[in-house]
Design a protein around this motif. Structure first.
Motif, PDB file in Angstrom:
ATOM      1  N   GLU A 208     -17.546 -35.367  30.814  1.00 18.63           N
ATOM      2  CA  GLU A 208     -16.287 -34.651  31.009  1.00 18.63           C
ATOM      3  C   GLU A 208     -15.159 -35.642  31.287  1.00 18.63           C
ATOM      4  O   GLU A 208     -15.342 -36.635  31.975  1.00 18.63           O
ATOM      5  N   GLN A 209     -14.005 -35.362  30.757  1.00 11.38           N
ATOM      6  CA  GLN A 209     -12.850 -36.209  31.006  1.00 11.38           C
ATOM      7  C   GLN A 209     -12.077 -35.652  32.201  1.00 11.38           C
ATOM      8  O   GLN A 209     -11.833 -34.453  32.281  1.00 11.38           O
ATOM      9  N   VAL A 210     -11.702 -36.535  33.078  1.00  7.35           N
ATOM     10  CA  VAL A 210     -10.918 -36.156  34.251  1.00  7.35           C
ATOM     11  C   VAL A 210      -9.556 -36.829  34.131  1.00  7.35           C
ATOM     12  O   VAL A 210      -9.467 -38.033  33.925  1.00  7.35           O
ATOM     13  N   PHE A 211      -8.521 -36.033  34.224  1.00 12.27           N
ATOM     14  CA  PHE A 211      -7.164 -36.566  34.128  1.00 12.27           C
ATOM     15  C   PHE A 211      -6.508 -36.449  35.505  1.00 12.27           C
ATOM     16  O   PHE A 211      -6.380 -35.362  36.058  1.00 12.27           O
ATOM     17  N   LEU A 212      -6.107 -37.575  36.039  1.00  5.57           N
ATOM     18  CA  LEU A 212      -5.456 -37.600  37.343  1.00  5.57           C
ATOM     19  C   LEU A 212      -3.955 -37.648  37.141  1.00  5.57           C
ATOM     20  O   LEU A 212      -3.446 -38.383  36.295  1.00  5.57           O
TER      21      LEU A 212
ATOM     22  N   THR B 152     -22.129 -34.565  31.513  1.00 11.06           N
ATOM     23  CA  THR B 152     -21.326 -35.341  32.466  1.00 11.06           C
ATOM     24  C   THR B 152     -20.251 -36.179  31.793  1.00 11.06           C
ATOM     25  O   THR B 152     -19.512 -36.892  32.469  1.00 11.06           O
TER      26      THR B 152
END
Length: 76
Positions: A68-72, A66
């Motif tokens: 994980e990197q999320v890029f918005l 979990t």
């Protein structure tokens, strides 16, 4: 990544799913049981081939997954 000495990935066992020590007990099963309130003691009673360290490492592996990197993207 941390050591996964209790979790194996073998295409001949459960189609390569992450499993505990070569048994047909997938990590996802353990994580699902814990997520639904099953205690480690209850899991060990239900699956006597498991050890407390197996449950702990399954949770550590799930935690690692979990990260994980999320890029918005900015609206623009």
């Amino acid at each position: 990544m941390f050591g996964l000495d209790r979790i194996i990935f073998d295409p001949r066992i459960m189609a390569g799913q992450a499993c505990i020590r070569g048994m047909r007990i997938p990590v996802s099963l353990i994580v699902n049981l814990v997520a639904h309130g099953t205690s480690t003691a209850e899991i060990l009673d239900e699956y006597p081939d498991l050890e407390a360290a197996d449950v702990q490492q399954a949770l550590e592996y799930a935690s690692w997954l979990t990260r994980e990197q999320v890029f918005l993207r900015a609206k623009g």
